[in-house]
Design a protein around this motif. Structure first.
Motif, mmCIF file in Angstrom:
data_model
loop_
_atom_site.group_PDB
_atom_site.id
_atom_site.type_symbol
_atom_site.label_atom_id
_atom_site.label_comp_id
_atom_site.label_asym_id
_atom_site.label_seq_id
_atom_site.Cartn_x
_atom_site.Cartn_y
_atom_site.Cartn_z
ATOM 1 N N SER A 511 0.851 -1.195 0.000
ATOM 2 C CA SER A 511 0.000 0.000 0.000
ATOM 3 C C SER A 511 0.884 1.241 0.000
ATOM 4 C CB SER A 511 -0.920 -0.002 1.212
ATOM 5 O OG SER A 511 -0.166 -0.017 2.409
ATOM 6 N N ALA A 512 0.276 2.400 -0.237
ATOM 7 C CA ALA A 512 1.043 3.631 -0.369
ATOM 8 C C ALA A 512 1.785 3.981 0.916
ATOM 9 C CB ALA A 512 0.127 4.781 -0.780
ATOM 10 N N ARG A 553 -4.244 5.035 -4.638
ATOM 11 C CA ARG A 553 -3.403 6.074 -4.040
ATOM 12 C C ARG A 553 -4.270 7.223 -3.524
ATOM 13 N NH1 ARG A 553 2.224 4.898 -4.344
ATOM 14 N NH2 ARG A 553 2.317 2.925 -5.482
ATOM 15 N N SER A 557 -6.914 5.142 -1.551
ATOM 16 C CA SER A 557 -6.006 4.161 -0.953
ATOM 17 C C SER A 557 -6.743 2.983 -0.304
ATOM 18 C CB SER A 557 -5.124 4.846 0.097
ATOM 19 O OG SER A 557 -5.931 5.440 1.102
ATOM 20 N N GLU A 597 -4.704 9.758 -7.928
ATOM 21 C CA GLU A 597 -5.579 8.601 -7.760
ATOM 22 C C GLU A 597 -5.782 7.820 -9.052
ATOM 23 O OE1 GLU A 597 -6.468 11.710 -7.216
ATOM 24 O OE2 GLU A 597 -6.985 12.020 -5.099
#
Length: 840
Positions: A511-512, A553, A557, A597
């Protein structure tokens, strides 16, 4: 679906430049290469691409300098046209329409106004297997588009390979090889002689012809063969009295032959990646230039014999100085090698913003997209590559950067017949001093089977750097950077090994913020916590394995997206641990923009690839384009912009922060906006032209003059300009540099004129100083006389003032010194011309 004409796909870099033999100009300043549907003009001194000559609508199949004008070049194409270019200015002069696909072009000084092209034989129904050499008489016309109708066949049944047809002795005859037969045609006699060889020789070698070269002065033809032998043919103007001698060094087929302009040496090359130089008439003496990187496909020699250029199978060109006998530059344009089925993804180096992917065998290449130029190659395997067909060697198959660009992870593998798979995982640290990556840790056999995926944790604020790899052995491993000790530097070690019900993991993604790790095990997606390595949840979907995983993102997210072998694009909500939406799409590649995004999906159908740009939270795509390119796009990347754009249209805002680059078979393309592309092209072209000027004394002198002109507004620069004045002939030097060379007078005349313009005359300076002294003395005398006149004038004025106030008031005012001086100068002027004018 949203489509906008303001957004288009443009070619940004990379192309196949080893398709045809390159051409070096007569002054050795430029290198011309056929590159797809265009001709690239490179500078031999700076290796920059000066011009990209575009105009053909199909593959360019040949480039040739015009024999009667060395500043112009011909190019031929499969679109059936021959175009004449001014390659120094990048201008299209004329287009000749032939009407048939052209596979190569030839010309000679003895045939002015005529070019020779290889075209398919008319009426051939066997897929163009038979070709003919046709003489094309170029019509004299002022139009830019001219149809060439006067065609005449010279040879029939020849090979379409340009290396198999060549002129001899400046155009007296032409030699062409095809299969096992060599044909020589004499233009004066208008007669052809054919010489044949047996298919196999006594030692089992194949005698098939591969290439031909003719000596520039003697009647000698050199031919290369599949068994690695070179034959020198003589007395070929007689059918039965011909002879040939044999040279042998290459162990495989000879791919290219070329004589030097004086004919003193013969150059040959093949799969060994060694340039061999044979001494003419002293064939036992030969020189070698080894380890050129890849198999040699073409050899070109400059007209002055000072430069050798070799094309290689890895789509590179190497320019070698004959005097220094060492490579000058290497231009490698990114493109997967022929037959290559494995390789790294497209990556962006966070530090240099360059594109990174496979390069030379065992290397990663760092490529500048702004300049369309190779920056450098990083040797990953660190082993000498052996150029031998069928030999399995280490290949770089995976690579990944961390978010800051401080670490690079690579995976290399080698699979030999009857042996286990050899794997190496290497971690590279960026060295600030050398500005390159240095090997830090090597992990032999990190997994028991092939590695299927690898990624770094993207969190930039994390205290630890983590790398995860997945393998077909059924495990994924987490590698963590250990703390630096006082004696040893930082090193990597395995922190965790995970598995799920014996299934094979296919891909992984962080994940970010680095708080979640998703690993796909065939049709099941597992979500892990890297902090405790606890399995948080599993996400299932219809049968078939998952091919790609990608986290959303910024505001998206909470979403996790994946593609499956059943042609589904699925989106899961990690807050509810449920499937948010899914759609039927054959997605070949899915990737996320790290700065927004937005996500991009490439879908392949009917032999073409469609592009969709969307946000996971919105059902409607932001942008879509059908048939963005032919074939399948398997590699793509979002590259951050240097400066953020401000777009008012909602449909093009996804291009404000990043650009989307994707790799096709022959080149790299990207989606861009028209205005931005034109602006960048203008800037890059200006920089390239400035850098392409050679560092000569003329350039230094003119450059100094330009710097002083640019710094005229600065007082400090003005002071420096006064301290170091330019010679009086700087204007003449500028005119000399800007005048075309073919209209200048002889060099002997220019040399004396140029030297005189640089000299400062001593007599002139003495006369100027003497004249200045005389003026100062005359001014001094004038001032003394003025003082006397004023003193004498003040006496009567004073007396008049004493005698009566009215007389003083009526007296004229006295003149100032400046007015008196100006009056004296006017008196000295010659007014005789006025008297003559009045008399007439």
């Amino acid at each position: 679906m949203v489509e906008h004409g303001d957004i288009r796909v443009v070619h940004r870099g990379g192309s196949k430049i080893n398709f045809r033999k390159p051409v070096i100009t007569n002054d050795s300043r430029f290198l011309l290469c056929a590159s797809g549907e265009s001709v690239k003009v490179f500078s031999t001194s700076t290796e920059e691409c000066i011009h990209d000559l575009r105009g053909h609508t199909d593959l360019v199949t040949g480039v040739l300098i015009k024999p009667s004008n060395h500043l112009q070049a011909f190019s031929c194409s499969a679109d059936g046209t021959v175009r004449l270019w001014d390659f120094t200015d990048g201008i299209l002069i004329k287009t000749y329409v032939i009407g048939y696909p052209i596979f190569s072009i030839h010309a000679s000084p003895h045939h002015e106004g005529v070019i020779f092209v290889v075209t398919p034989m008319q009426g051939d129904k066997r897929s163009g297997e038979l070709f003919q050499l046709v003489a094309v008489h170029l019509p004299q016309s002022g139009d830019q588009l001219v149809e060439a109708r006067e065609l005449s066949a010279v040879l029939t049944g020849i090979s379409s390979n340009p290396a198999a047809t060549v002129f001899g002795r400046g155009g007296e005859y032409i030699a062409s090889a095809n299969g096992l037969q060599l044909e020589v045609y004499f233009f004066k006699k208008q007669k052809a002689y054919r010489f044949s060889l047996k298919e196999d020789n006594k030692k089992g070698g194949k005698n098939t012809f591969t290439c031909v070269a003719c000596h520039p002065n003697d009647d000698c033809i050199a031919t290369g063969h599949e068994d690695g032998k070179i034959r020198l043919w003589r007395n070929f103007n007689h059918k039965k009295e011909y002879t040939y001698s044999t040279l042998h060094w290459h162990h495989s087929a000879v791919s290219s032959l070329s004589f030097t302009p004086e004919g003193t040496n013969l150059l040959s090359g093949g799969i060994e990646s060694v340039l061999v130089q044979w001494r003419y008439n002293q064939e036992n003496q030969r020189d070698f230039l080894p380890r050129l990187g890849a198999a040699i496909t073409h050899i070109a020699v400059s007209p002055d014999g000072a430069l050798y250029c070799t094309s290689h199978s890895d789509n590179s060109k190497e320019l070698t100085s004959v005097i220094e006998s060492k490579p000058l530059f290497l231009t490698l344009l990114f493109r997967p090698r022929a037959g290559e089925s494995v390789g790294t993804d497209l990556m962006i180096d966070p530090r240099s913003k360059s594109l990174v992917l496979n390069g030379k065998p065992g290397h990663l290449q760092f490529y500048s997209l702004q300049r369309d130029k190779l920056l450098y190659n990083l040797d990953i395997v660190q082993q000498e590559y052996i150029h031998e067909s069928g030999l399995q060697q280490f290949e770089v198959v995976k690579a990944a950067f961390d978010a800051s660009g401080n670490w690079l992870a690579t995976v290399e593998e080698r699979k030999q017949k009857g042996a286990e798979l050899e794997l190496n995982l290497k971690l590279w640290a960026f060295d600030e001093q050398t500005q390159s990556f240095v090997l830090n840790t090597t992990i032999s056999a990190p997994h028991e089977a092939q590695i299927t995926g690898m990624c770094f944790s993207h969190a930039t604020d994390s205290q630890t750097t983590m790398l995860v790899s997945t393998s077909k052995d059924g495990h994924f491993k987490a590698w963590q950077l250990a703390a630096q000790s006082q004696t040893d530097g930082p090193s990597w070690s395995c922190d965790f090994v995970g598995a799920y019900h014996g299934l094979v993991p296919e891909c992984c993604s962080f994940s970010a913020d680095g708080s979640l790790l998703a690993v796909s095990f065939q049709e099941v997606v597992t979500v892990w916590s890297p902090a405790s390595w606890e399995l948080l949840t599993t996400l299932s979907q219809p049968p078939k394995a998952i091919r790609n995983l990608c986290f959303g993102r910024l505001s998206c997210s909470k979403y996790l997206l994946g593609t499956t072998d059943s042609n589904l694009l699925c989106c899961w909500n990690l807050l509810t641990c449920s499937l948010e939406w899914s759609t039927s799409m054959d997605v070949s590649l899915l990737l996320a923009d790290p700065l927004s995004e937005n996500m991009a999906a490439f879908c392949c159908q009917a032999g073409c690839t469609d592009l969709f740009v969307f946000k996971p939270s919105e059902p409607r795509p932001l942008f879509s384009q059908k048939a963005v390119c032919s074939g399948m796009v398997t590699r793509a990347v979002f590259a951050p912009r240097e400066e953020m754009l401000e777009s008012c249209e909602e449909s093009s805002q996804w291009l404000n922060r990043s650009q989307l680059y994707f790799l096709t078979q022959y080149m790299v393309n990207n989606t861009n906006r028209s205005a931005v592309k034109e602006k960048k092209s203008a800037v890059s072209k200006r920089l390239v032209i400035d850098d392409s000027v050679a560092m000569t004394p003329f350039y230094l002198l003119l450059g100094k003059h330009r710097q002083q002109q640019q710094g005229g507004d600065d007082p400090q620069s003005g002071v420096s300009a006064e301290r170091t004045p330019l010679p009086q002939g700087s204007v003449a030097i500028k005119e000399l540099l800007q005048t075309p060379a073919h209209v200048l007078p002889s060099t002997s005349f220019l040399c004396s004129m140029f030297v005189q313009s640089l000299l400062i005359s001593v007599t002139d300076s003495r006369e100027e100083s003497k004249h200045a002294e005389e003026e100062m003395e005359s001014e001094k005398e004038e001032e003394d006389s003025e003082e006397e006149i004023e003193s004498s004038r003040t006496r009567p004025e004073q007396q008049a003032a004493v005698g009566g106030g009215e007389a003083a008031e009526s007296a004229a005012p006295a003149m100032t010194k400046a007015q008196v001086r100006e009056l004296r100068r006017v008196k000295k002027l010659d007014h005789s011309w006025l008297a003559g004018l009045l008399d007439s």
